[in-house]
Design a protein around this motif. Structure first.
Motif, mmCIF file in Angstrom:
data_model
loop_
_atom_site.group_PDB
_atom_site.id
_atom_site.type_symbol
_atom_site.label_atom_id
_atom_site.label_comp_id
_atom_site.label_asym_id
_atom_site.label_seq_id
_atom_site.Cartn_x
_atom_site.Cartn_y
_atom_site.Cartn_z
ATOM 1 N N ALA A 39 0.789 -1.129 0.001
ATOM 2 C CA ALA A 39 -0.047 0.085 -0.038
ATOM 3 C C ALA A 39 0.808 1.164 0.077
ATOM 4 N N ILE A 40 0.925 1.978 -1.067
ATOM 5 C CA ILE A 40 1.543 3.295 -1.033
ATOM 6 C C ILE A 40 0.593 4.427 -1.511
ATOM 7 N N THR A 41 1.241 5.626 -1.171
ATOM 8 C CA THR A 41 0.834 6.813 -1.367
ATOM 9 C C THR A 41 1.802 7.891 -1.969
ATOM 10 N N GLU A 42 1.444 8.629 -2.724
ATOM 11 C CA GLU A 42 2.569 9.552 -3.506
ATOM 12 C C GLU A 42 3.051 10.602 -2.222
ATOM 13 N N TYR A 43 4.449 10.594 -2.261
ATOM 14 C CA TYR A 43 5.072 11.280 -1.087
ATOM 15 C C TYR A 43 5.176 12.935 -1.552
ATOM 16 N N HIS A 44 4.908 13.692 -0.207
ATOM 17 C CA HIS A 44 4.923 15.067 -0.367
ATOM 18 C C HIS A 44 5.798 15.831 0.734
ATOM 19 N N ASP A 45 6.931 16.373 0.365
ATOM 20 C CA ASP A 45 7.589 16.932 1.647
ATOM 21 C C ASP A 45 7.948 18.556 1.569
ATOM 22 N N VAL A 46 6.950 19.113 0.710
ATOM 23 C CA VAL A 46 6.706 20.576 0.513
ATOM 24 C C VAL A 46 5.439 20.988 1.347
ATOM 25 N N ALA A 47 5.301 21.906 2.470
ATOM 26 C CA ALA A 47 4.168 22.097 3.103
ATOM 27 C C ALA A 47 2.929 22.222 2.424
ATOM 28 N N GLU A 48 3.152 23.074 1.285
ATOM 29 C CA GLU A 48 1.791 23.492 0.384
ATOM 30 C C GLU A 48 1.414 22.220 -0.302
ATOM 31 N N GLU A 49 2.096 21.146 -0.596
ATOM 32 C CA GLU A 49 1.847 20.041 -1.425
ATOM 33 C C GLU A 49 1.134 18.842 -0.325
ATOM 34 N N ILE A 50 1.636 19.077 1.089
ATOM 35 C CA ILE A 50 1.121 18.128 2.072
ATOM 36 C C ILE A 50 -0.146 18.416 2.196
ATOM 37 N N VAL A 51 -0.504 19.874 2.296
ATOM 38 C CA VAL A 51 -1.810 20.396 2.771
ATOM 39 C C VAL A 51 -2.732 19.985 1.583
ATOM 40 N N GLU A 52 -2.398 20.226 0.309
ATOM 41 C CA GLU A 52 -3.331 19.935 -0.555
ATOM 42 C C GLU A 52 -3.383 18.616 -1.123
ATOM 43 N N ALA A 53 -2.594 17.636 -0.760
ATOM 44 C CA ALA A 53 -2.699 16.324 -1.173
ATOM 45 C C ALA A 53 -3.757 15.392 -0.792
ATOM 46 N N ASP A 54 -4.260 14.715 -1.703
ATOM 47 C CA ASP A 54 -5.440 13.752 -1.098
ATOM 48 C C ASP A 54 -5.102 12.539 -0.610
ATOM 49 N N TYR A 55 -3.879 12.308 -0.484
ATOM 50 C CA TYR A 55 -3.376 10.840 0.087
ATOM 51 C C TYR A 55 -4.153 9.607 -0.292
ATOM 52 N N GLU A 56 -4.301 9.473 -1.612
ATOM 53 C CA GLU A 56 -4.961 8.293 -2.007
ATOM 54 C C GLU A 56 -3.868 7.154 -1.854
ATOM 55 N N VAL A 57 -4.576 6.055 -1.328
ATOM 56 C CA VAL A 57 -3.826 4.839 -1.254
ATOM 57 C C VAL A 57 -3.875 4.119 -2.507
ATOM 58 N N ILE A 58 -2.749 3.517 -2.651
ATOM 59 C CA ILE A 58 -2.689 2.815 -4.136
ATOM 60 C C ILE A 58 -2.176 1.285 -3.805
ATOM 61 N N ILE A 59 -3.046 0.275 -4.045
ATOM 62 C CA ILE A 59 -2.654 -1.172 -4.036
ATOM 63 C C ILE A 59 -1.907 -1.820 -5.006
ATOM 64 N N LEU A 60 -0.691 -2.317 -4.702
ATOM 65 C CA LEU A 60 -0.191 -2.673 -5.836
ATOM 66 C C LEU A 60 0.594 -4.228 -5.638
ATOM 67 N N LYS A 61 0.935 -4.937 -6.657
ATOM 68 C CA LYS A 61 1.492 -6.059 -6.437
ATOM 69 C C LYS A 61 3.059 -6.340 -6.747
ATOM 70 N N VAL A 62 3.623 -6.753 -6.255
ATOM 71 C CA VAL A 62 5.223 -6.576 -6.322
ATOM 72 C C VAL A 62 5.529 -7.857 -7.163
ATOM 73 N N VAL A 63 6.187 -7.763 -8.275
ATOM 74 C CA VAL A 63 6.517 -8.898 -9.099
ATOM 75 C C VAL A 63 7.931 -8.822 -9.551
ATOM 76 N N ASN A 64 8.442 -10.136 -9.739
ATOM 77 C CA ASN A 64 9.934 -9.798 -10.120
ATOM 78 C C ASN A 64 9.987 -10.531 -11.554
ATOM 79 N N ASP A 65 10.829 -9.613 -12.462
ATOM 80 C CA ASP A 65 10.921 -10.047 -14.034
ATOM 81 C C ASP A 65 11.821 -11.002 -14.038
ATOM 82 N N GLU A 66 12.433 -11.328 -15.447
ATOM 83 C CA GLU A 66 13.054 -12.417 -15.729
ATOM 84 C C GLU A 66 14.569 -12.241 -15.022
ATOM 85 N N ASN A 67 14.845 -10.949 -14.640
ATOM 86 C CA ASN A 67 16.389 -10.700 -14.249
ATOM 87 C C ASN A 67 16.362 -10.616 -12.862
ATOM 88 N N GLY A 68 15.111 -10.925 -12.148
ATOM 89 C CA GLY A 68 15.089 -10.816 -10.887
ATOM 90 C C GLY A 68 14.882 -9.517 -10.299
#
Length: 105
Positions: A39-68
């Protein structure tokens, strides 16, 4: 002051299909015998961005490619997504003492 805990986010750098680098904060990780999900969300470190962010949580699968090499991909199966999403969101809510509401379909 010595015993104060500082929050240090666990950050992931992801390159999108256009070659743009986007930084995400890893909120939670869930592993089964066969798969790993995050579960990830876009990272913000600037005060204005933090206040305006919607903090949508994104659910993803971790996959390994043929190179590992690890990469993240969307979960294609609706049932798998629902199950994993419920587990990860309850972990996030408990860890961060927040409550997310399902968007109306």
């Amino acid at each position: 002051m010595e015993n104060e805990e500082y929050y240090e986010p666990d950050l992931l750098s992801v390159t999108d299909e256009d070659g743009n680098e986007i930084v995400f904060e890893l909120l939670e990780r869930y592993e089964t015998d066969d798969d790993v999900y995050v579960a990830i969300t876009e990272y913000h470190d600037v005060a204005e961005e933090i206040v305006e962010a919607d903090y949508e949580v994104i659910i993803l699968k971790v996959v390994n490619d043929e190179n590992g090499d690890e990469y993240l991909e969307e979960i294609q199966d609706d049932i798998e997504y629902e199950q994993v999403s419920d587990i990860l969101m309850s972990m996030v809510e408990k860890k961060y003492d927040v409550e997310y509401f399902e968007p109306e379909q």
